[in-house]
Enzyme design. Structure first.
Site, PDB file in Angstrom:
ATOM      1  N   GLY A 135      -6.828   8.965   0.655  1.00 42.26           N
ATOM      2  CA  GLY A 135      -7.775   8.498  -0.345  1.00 42.26           C
ATOM      3  C   GLY A 135      -9.111   8.080   0.234  1.00 42.26           C
ATOM      4  N   LYS A 168      -2.045   7.464   6.897  1.00 45.66           N
ATOM      5  CA  LYS A 168      -2.741   7.007   5.708  1.00 45.66           C
ATOM      6  C   LYS A 168      -4.187   7.482   5.765  1.00 45.66           C
ATOM      7  CE  LYS A 168      -2.351   2.859   4.226  1.00 45.66           C
ATOM      8  NZ  LYS A 168      -2.325   3.452   2.853  1.00 45.66           N
ATOM      9  N   GLY A 169      -4.845   7.420   4.611  1.00 44.00           N
ATOM     10  CA  GLY A 169      -6.244   7.799   4.562  1.00 44.00           C
ATOM     11  C   GLY A 169      -6.546   8.994   3.694  1.00 44.00           C
ATOM     12  N   ALA A 185       1.393   5.459   1.298  1.00 45.38           N
ATOM     13  CA  ALA A 185       1.274   6.207   2.546  1.00 45.38           C
ATOM     14  C   ALA A 185       1.321   7.695   2.222  1.00 45.38           C
ATOM     15  CB  ALA A 185       2.385   5.844   3.519  1.00 45.38           C
ATOM     16  N   ASP A 223       0.847  -1.186   0.000  1.00 47.15           N
ATOM     17  CA  ASP A 223       0.000   0.000   0.000  1.00 47.15           C
ATOM     18  C   ASP A 223       0.884   1.238   0.000  1.00 47.15           C
ATOM     19  OD1 ASP A 223      -2.256   1.584   0.094  1.00 47.15           O
ATOM     20  OD2 ASP A 223      -3.070   0.688   1.926  1.00 47.15           O
ATOM     21  N   GLU A 242      -8.013  -0.281   4.795  1.00 48.07           N
ATOM     22  CA  GLU A 242      -6.563  -0.420   4.676  1.00 48.07           C
ATOM     23  C   GLU A 242      -5.943  -0.939   5.969  1.00 48.07           C
ATOM     24  OE1 GLU A 242      -5.460   3.003   1.365  1.00 48.07           O
ATOM     25  OE2 GLU A 242      -5.624   3.577   3.468  1.00 48.07           O
TER      26      GLU A 242
END
EC number: 5.3.1.6
Length: 262
Positions: free
Chosen positions: A105, A102-103, A91, A89, A111
């Site tokens: 998006g 993260k987050g 970051a 993933d 996630e």
């Protein structure tokens, strides 16, 4: 791949290309969400198509699931997979201890669930995502819609006691309406500037009624793969304490990624 890619897109591409080298035949793979993760999904799709790689992908959002199916990756649910060999993933920020924000998006809940259900998590990022102290990027907090303004007020009041530099919060919007996650929740972005104690901040936020999850990923990431615009890639392994550097060549004839650079 188009030679018209910007340095930042080249950095994302080489990080993704290097990260998929850790994926082996038969693995159950968590597929991240975001612009950098999209490069990774395309790279995995190439391996499935051209080299016969057989994997089961567990996506962390509806848009990642759609892309994975488009490039030929078998998509399964986390419940079906039960446990994953690896998650790759992106970051929004990472520090020297490989703690993450993260987050950006909007997929932080899925996630985090997928990443913690994996034997290992690899983060792919361009060099600009590394920070000395987390917090320049707004920290996403997923809230249930009911009473979200009350939850926001409680969060802002609680931030006074935490080691942060600022305490502004804003509801994430999608045009004129609140952004809605795949789980039907809202996201509050906390503009903290500096998070002195990420562990404490994550724990306190998650204890609040109305908070579903926060975007601090603490002690979850095992490796970070950092891409550079000139094709260099650096792999840091937090468990082994190693740092490796490589140079990846660009394949000018490849066009499977062209739409990601548009």
């Amino acid at each position: 791949m188009s030679t018209e890619l910007s340095p930042i897109d080249k950095a994302k591409f080489v990080a993704a290309k290097k990260a998929v080298e850790f994926v082996e035949d038969g693995m159950r793979v968590g597929l991240g969400t975001g612009s950098t993760a999209a490069w990774m999904v395309r790279c995995l799709g190439e391996l499935v198509r051209d080299e016969g790689l057989k994997i089961k992908g567990v996506p962390t959002s509806t848009r990642t699931a759609k892309l994975a199916r488009e490039v030929g990756i078998e998509v399964v649910s986390l419940d079906a997979a039960k446990w994953l060999d690896i998650t790759i993933d992106g970051a929004d920020e990472f520090d020297g201890d490989l703690n993450l924000i993260k987050g950006g998006g909007g997929a932080l809940l899925q996630e985090k669930i997928v990443a913690t259900a994996s034997d290992q998590m690899i983060v792919i990022a361009d060099a600009g995502k590394e920070v000395e102290t987390l917090g320049q990027f707004p920290l996403p907090v997923e809230l249930i819609p009911f009473g979200w303004q009350t939850t926001q007020a409680l969060i802002e009041e609680t931030l006074v006691s935490l080691d942060v530099l600022a305490r502004k919060s804003t509801l994430r919007m999608n045009g004129d309406t609140p952004f809605v996650t795949d789980e039907g929740n809202h996201i509050l972005d906390l503009h903290l500037k500096r998070i002195g104690n990420p562990q404490q901040t994550a724990m306190v936020l998650n204890q609040m009624p109305g908070v579903v999850e926060n975007g601090l990923f603490i002690d979850i990431c095992d490796r970070v793969v950092i891409g550079y615009g000139d094709g260099r890639v650096e792999v840091r392994d937090i468990n082994a304490g190693t740092i490796e550097e490589n140079m990846l060549d660009f394949v000018e004839s490849e066009n499977v990624f062209s739409d990601l650079a548009d």
